[in-house]
Design an enzyme around this catalytic site. Structure first.
Site, mmCIF file in Angstrom:
data_model
loop_
_atom_site.group_PDB
_atom_site.id
_atom_site.type_symbol
_atom_site.label_atom_id
_atom_site.label_comp_id
_atom_site.label_asym_id
_atom_site.label_seq_id
_atom_site.Cartn_x
_atom_site.Cartn_y
_atom_site.Cartn_z
ATOM 1 N N GLY A 243 0.755 -1.247 0.000
ATOM 2 C CA GLY A 243 0.000 0.000 0.000
ATOM 3 C C GLY A 243 0.781 1.289 0.000
ATOM 4 N N GLY A 279 3.607 -3.709 -3.843
ATOM 5 C CA GLY A 279 3.500 -3.901 -5.284
ATOM 6 C C GLY A 279 3.951 -2.621 -5.962
ATOM 7 C CB CYS A 346 -14.831 5.252 -29.248
ATOM 8 S SG CYS A 346 -16.121 6.224 -29.963
ATOM 9 C CD GLU A 347 -16.171 4.559 -23.371
ATOM 10 O OE1 GLU A 347 -16.765 5.395 -22.652
ATOM 11 O OE2 GLU A 347 -16.702 3.534 -23.811
HETATM 12 C C1 LIG Z 1 -3.672 -8.057 -0.232
HETATM 13 C C2 LIG Z 1 -2.828 -7.099 -0.990
HETATM 14 N N1 LIG Z 1 -1.525 -7.030 -0.706
HETATM 15 C C3 LIG Z 1 -0.715 -6.181 -1.372
HETATM 16 C C4 LIG Z 1 -1.204 -5.341 -2.351
HETATM 17 C C5 LIG Z 1 -0.256 -4.405 -3.051
HETATM 18 O O1 LIG Z 1 -0.569 -3.082 -2.827
HETATM 19 P P1 LIG Z 1 0.384 -1.932 -3.394
HETATM 20 O O2 LIG Z 1 0.615 -2.213 -4.814
HETATM 21 O O3 LIG Z 1 -0.366 -0.689 -3.161
HETATM 22 O O4 LIG Z 1 1.665 -1.988 -2.587
HETATM 23 C C6 LIG Z 1 -2.551 -5.374 -2.661
HETATM 24 C C7 LIG Z 1 -3.093 -4.448 -3.670
HETATM 25 O O5 LIG Z 1 -4.120 -3.871 -3.565
HETATM 26 C C8 LIG Z 1 -3.389 -6.287 -1.973
HETATM 27 O O6 LIG Z 1 -4.687 -6.366 -2.265
#
Ligand SMILES: Cc1ncc(COP(=O)(O)O)c(C=O)c1O
Length: 424
Positions: A243, A279, A346-347
């Site tokens: 997150g 991520g 086309c949006e």
């Molecule tokens: C359970 C879980 N872990 C990790 C992530 C990775 O989040 P981020 O890409 O914001 O670090 C997500 C993405 O929403 C997730 O759903």
């Protein structure tokens, strides 16, 4: 240095991106920097130094196989949200022991796959627990009786101050288990010897800029861990999800993994391995989308740069109103104007950026959308039959194609020949 401007040209490490654009047929395409990827993992590794901890990369952010292999070689585990992500992680060489399977709607066949490979599974709901228990019984009946490690995904009811579509840990969210429901899950788990509760999990949301919410979550999850341990469960993991945001707006103020871990460090209960599931903060600024200008147009007072990149390649601006920094990959000296940068889909929602002061480009000018490595290709579609883009990776002075572009034949062949299902 990963992406940088030199002599008014965009470089990715040692590669002049305009040269690359001229050398390949594809447009638009995604371009990644291996050096930036390594630096981002190193930032987490340094922040976690001295802690029993694991980086479990969230494959959903970018599931390119080559990038996954790099991340595995750097020591990351894999957080998965589908059976196919699990299959891909296996293909990339991740050890199932380093995988976490998440999700609020795991299908029975996906749960069975995770159980078969010994992947740790997060329990999200009552039905999820029952499906995991059933899969563990089925495995035992086949003679493969080993306990399934499970975590309970807690919904901590913490508001992370992000776009509602990427907030996942609030009271009314579809994810996780409210604290007051936990006693039911604990009782149920006591009756399932094949499910071994090894920890708690939470994930607050994405693009988080304020580490205070992670601190709040750690306190709450630490308290829950202590009280669950008192009931005889041997919890070994605390998974605080992913997150952490990235500096899309280029303010220079985004907290680093170090700031995140500094906020948590003193609050972690003893004898627990911390799991983080980044991520975006691993791949986000390691990738860009490279497009070509199709033309420039004006409607009344509005000026548009129309590119071959669109919401089909990068949906974040359309979906979340997300900001991505946009520039050119080569010198452009036309008149400065305020432009919306839009695609051919086309949006009216098809835009990459709004109200950007840029010099007027000529046709075919290379345009870059920065920080597109996370949830870029992964969320792309072939809407309007804009075919999914190719992906390239730069490592020093070397460029590799790491995914070919989708072709018209890919799309057409999937629809032929037609088969009659009923009547048989
Ligand atoms: C359970 C879980 N872990 C990790 C992530 C990775 O989040 P981020 O890409 O914001 O670090 C997500 C993405 O929403 C997730 O759903």
């Amino acid at each position: 240095m990963s992406f940088h401007i030199r002599d008014r040209y965009l470089y990715c490490e040692g590669i002049n991106v305009k040269d690359l654009q001229n050398a390949v047929q594809d447009s638009p395409f995604y371009l990644y920097s291996a050096a930036q990827l390594r630096a981002n993992v190193a930032a987490y590794a340094e922040a976690l130094a001295g802690l029993p901890a694991r980086i479990s990369y969230a494959v959903k952010a970018n599931g390119n196989l080559t990038l996954l292999r790099i991340l595995r070689n750097l020591g990351c585990g894999a957080t998965l949200v589908s059976g196919n992500e699990l299959r891909l992680a296996l293909l990339a060489g991740f050890d199932p022991a380093d995988m976490m399977f998440n999700g609020n709607g795991k299908r029975r066949d996906e749960v069975a796959l995770a159980v078969q490979h010994g992947v740790t599974v997060n329990i999200d709901s009552e039905f999820d627990l029952e499906h995991i228990a059933a899969a563990s019984h089925a495995a035992a009946a086949r003679g493969a009786a080993r306990p399934v490690d499970v975590l309970l995904r807690v919904n901590p009811d913490i508001r992370p101050d992000v776009h509602p579509y990427v907030a996942t840990g609030m009271r009314d969210s579809k994810f996780g288990i409210r604290a007051e429901q936990l006693p039911w899950f604990l009782d149920r788990l006591k009756g399932e010897p094949l499910l071994r509760l090894v920890g708690l999990h939470c994930h607050l949301g994405s693009t988080i800029k304020d580490v205070q919410v992670f601190y709040d979550a750690t306190i709450l999850m630490g308290d829950l861990t202590s009280s669950i341990r008192q009931q005889g469960f041997e919890l070994r993991y605390l998974n605080l999800g992913g997150g952490l945001g990235i500096d899309y707006e280029r303010t220079g103020e985004m907290p680093t993994p170090q700031a995140l871990l500094d906020a948590l460090r003193g609050q972690l209960p003893d004898d627990l391995t911390l799991i983080v599931e980044p991520g975006r903060s691993i791949v986000g600024n390691a990738g860009v989308l490279i497009c070509r200008v199709i033309g420039v147009k004006r409607n009344g007072d509005k000026h548009f740069i129309v590119t071959d990149g669109s919401m089909a390649a990068l949906i974040r601006p359309s979906l979340y109103g997300a900001y991505h920094h946009i520039g050119f990959i080569e010198p452009v000296d036309g008149e400065l104007q305020v432009f919306d940068i839009v695609g051919p889909v086309c949006e009216s929602a098809d835009f990459l950026g709004k109200a950007r002061m840029l010099p007027t480009p000529h046709e075919d000018t290379g345009l870059v959308v920065y920080d597109a490595g996370a949830y870029g290709y992964a969320m792309s579609s072939s809407y309007n039959l804009q075919l999914r883009p190719a992906e390239y990776l730069v490592d020093g002075d070397r460029v590799m194609q790491i995914r070919r572009a989708e072709t018209f034949e890919d799309v057409a062949l999937a629809q032929s020949p037609l088969s009659v299902i009923m009547p048989q």
